[in-house]
Scaffold this motif. Structure first.
Motif, short mmCIF file in Angstrom:
data_model
loop_
_atom_site.label_atom_id
_atom_site.label_comp_id
_atom_site.label_asym_id
_atom_site.label_seq_id
_atom_site.Cartn_x
_atom_site.Cartn_y
_atom_site.Cartn_z
N ALA A 79 -1.37 -26.06 17.76
CA ALA A 79 -1.31 -27.23 17.58
C ALA A 79 -0.80 -27.61 16.26
O ALA A 79 -0.72 -26.82 15.42
CB ALA A 79 -2.61 -27.99 17.65
N TYR B 237 -2.83 -32.63 14.09
CA TYR B 237 -3.66 -32.71 15.22
C TYR B 237 -5.08 -32.08 14.89
O TYR B 237 -6.09 -32.66 15.14
CB TYR B 237 -3.19 -32.11 16.37
CG TYR B 237 -4.05 -32.09 17.70
CD1 TYR B 237 -4.09 -33.25 18.45
CD2 TYR B 237 -5.04 -31.03 17.86
CE1 TYR B 237 -4.87 -33.23 19.48
CE2 TYR B 237 -5.90 -31.25 18.96
CZ TYR B 237 -5.79 -32.18 19.50
OH TYR B 237 -6.82 -32.33 20.82
N ILE B 238 -4.86 -30.97 14.42
CA ILE B 238 -6.40 -30.25 14.16
C ILE B 238 -7.17 -30.99 13.10
O ILE B 238 -8.46 -30.92 12.98
CB ILE B 238 -5.82 -28.69 13.50
CG1 ILE B 238 -5.23 -27.94 14.43
CG2 ILE B 238 -7.12 -28.08 12.75
CD1 ILE B 238 -4.70 -26.48 14.30
N LYS C 4 -10.43 -27.87 15.42
CA LYS C 4 -9.78 -26.64 15.96
C LYS C 4 -10.88 -26.22 16.93
O LYS C 4 -11.90 -25.71 16.50
CB LYS C 4 -9.57 -25.68 14.66
CG LYS C 4 -8.65 -24.63 15.14
CD LYS C 4 -8.37 -23.73 13.88
CE LYS C 4 -7.38 -22.51 14.38
NZ LYS C 4 -6.92 -21.80 13.16
N GLU D 274 -12.88 -23.51 18.83
CA GLU D 274 -13.22 -22.01 18.69
C GLU D 274 -13.64 -21.16 19.95
O GLU D 274 -13.82 -20.19 19.73
CB GLU D 274 -14.61 -22.03 17.80
CG GLU D 274 -14.31 -22.64 16.37
CD GLU D 274 -13.27 -21.99 15.79
OE1 GLU D 274 -13.12 -20.76 15.83
OE2 GLU D 274 -12.53 -22.79 14.73
N HIS E 85 -10.28 -31.70 24.33
CA HIS E 85 -9.15 -32.09 23.50
C HIS E 85 -7.96 -32.40 24.38
O HIS E 85 -7.85 -32.37 25.69
CB HIS E 85 -8.49 -30.60 22.73
CG HIS E 85 -9.46 -30.46 21.48
ND1 HIS E 85 -9.10 -30.60 20.42
CD2 HIS E 85 -10.72 -29.41 21.57
CE1 HIS E 85 -10.24 -30.07 19.40
NE2 HIS E 85 -10.96 -29.53 20.10
N LEU F 250 -2.49 -30.06 22.07
CA LEU F 250 -2.51 -28.60 22.07
C LEU F 250 -1.50 -28.19 23.31
O LEU F 250 -1.31 -28.60 24.25
CB LEU F 250 -3.82 -28.14 22.35
CG LEU F 250 -5.09 -28.23 21.31
CD1 LEU F 250 -6.47 -28.23 21.93
CD2 LEU F 250 -4.92 -27.15 20.11
N VAL G 123 0.17 -24.40 14.27
CA VAL G 123 -1.04 -23.47 13.87
C VAL G 123 -1.57 -22.69 15.20
O VAL G 123 -1.95 -23.31 16.00
CB VAL G 123 -2.27 -24.25 13.11
CG1 VAL G 123 -3.32 -23.13 12.44
CG2 VAL G 123 -1.52 -24.95 11.94
N VAL H 50 -3.99 -21.36 17.80
CA VAL H 50 -5.60 -21.55 18.06
C VAL H 50 -5.98 -20.62 19.12
O VAL H 50 -5.26 -20.18 19.93
CB VAL H 50 -5.53 -22.97 18.66
CG1 VAL H 50 -6.59 -23.51 19.13
CG2 VAL H 50 -4.89 -23.99 17.64
#
Length: 302
Positions: free
Chosen positions: A169, A173-174, A179, A181, A189, A239, A257, A259
């Motif tokens: 993502a 957005y995060i 984020k 987990e 999301h 995402l 990033v 995820v």
């Protein structure tokens, strides 16, 4: 006697069940195939194909002719192909049907090296995620993943030995949504989904410690091309879950990033598959030998 072009045109149309599809595979116009069929039917005095605006199907006579012609034309092709043994390097055309991910991210460097080593060979690559009978469609071989390769085919690895589906993502957005987990948190999301040509929108699968979790995501975008999906993810729409190859550069640059990295699922890489034939076409044999030698070099270097 009808000429070979007319007979080959009949086989192409009868197998593809479409003048347009057969024309695409043969690299000719649909009108030229239609004229060839008319000539052939006039010559033999029997209707060979039933034509409607929606379908093309062989008649009983056409079905019988197709069954006899297939091995005969294959033998002619093999006889002509054998002339390659008298050339300094092989020549001919090799037709491959491959998934889009393979065509875009895996095959290009392989193709470049192969064609440089075999300048007499013409390679035709058709990219499609739709499962088809590649031989009936006029291809010499295909590339697919293990679960979709018929067991009576010979299959050899091509490209990476393993691949992964990853989730990523945009930082924006995060920062806004947080984020996740755990895979189950994805239901809260915005997810960017993929639709195959068949119409199927697959769920997202994750694995960790032998535990498999399947998630049915929801989100504002459903796309059939990776470019649209990746672009939306970079823009912060949601995402993305896709082949690692599609997002690796965006992750490296920081545009995306990673995820749920601990849950990413690995699977066996693609395989080149082809029928077990005594008389393998020379261009296909050259490609198989090239792929196998490249794989051997990679193992030695590793």
């Amino acid at each position: 006697m009808p000429n070979l072009f007319d007979l080959d045109a009949f086989v192409a149309v009868a197998q593809a069940r479409s003048f347009r599809a057969a024309a695409t595979l043969r690299g000719v116009s649909a009108s030229s195939l239609s004229e060839a069929i008319r000539r052939l039917e006039a010559r033999v005095g029997v209707r060979l194909l039933n034509r409607t605006t929606r379908s093309v199907t062989p008649t009983e006579a056409g079905t019988q002719l197709l069954e006899r012609l297939n091995p005969a034309l294959s033998e002619i092709a093999s006889a002509l192909d054998a002339l390659n043994n008298f050339r300094d390097s092989p020549s001919g055309t090799l037709k491959l049907n491959v998934p889009v991910i393979v065509a875009q991210k895996i095959l290009p460097p392989i193709v470049n090296r192969f064609l440089a080593a075999h300048p007499g060979i013409t390679l035709e690559v058709s990219a499609s995620d739709t499962f088809i009978d590649v031989l009936a469609a006029g291809f010499d071989a295909g590339i697919r993943y293990d679960e979709s390769i018929e067991r009576d085919m010979i299959a050899i690895p091509i490209g990476p030995r393993s691949q992964r589906f990853v989730v990523a993502a945009a930082p924006a957005y995060i920062a806004k949504k947080g984020k996740p987990e755990h895979p189950r948190e994805l239901i809260h999301h915005a997810c960017i989904r993929h639709r195959f040509a068949s119409g199927v929108i697959p769920g997202w699968e994750f694995e960790r410690g032998g535990k498999l979790i399947k998630v049915t995501p929801k989100g504002p975008l459903i796309a059939s091309t990776a470019a649209v999906s990746v672009g939306a993810a970079v823009a912060g729409i949601g995402l993305i879950y896709t082949f690692e190859e599609y997002v690796s550069s965006a992750i490296a640059s920081g545009e995306l990033v990673p995820v749920l990295g601990a849950w990413w699922q690995s699977f066996t890489g693609p395989r080149l598959y082809y029928p077990s034939r005594t008389h393998m076409p020379v261009p296909l044999r050259a490609f198989v030998d090239f792929i196998q030698s490249a794989g051997e070099r990679a193992r030695v270097e590793a």
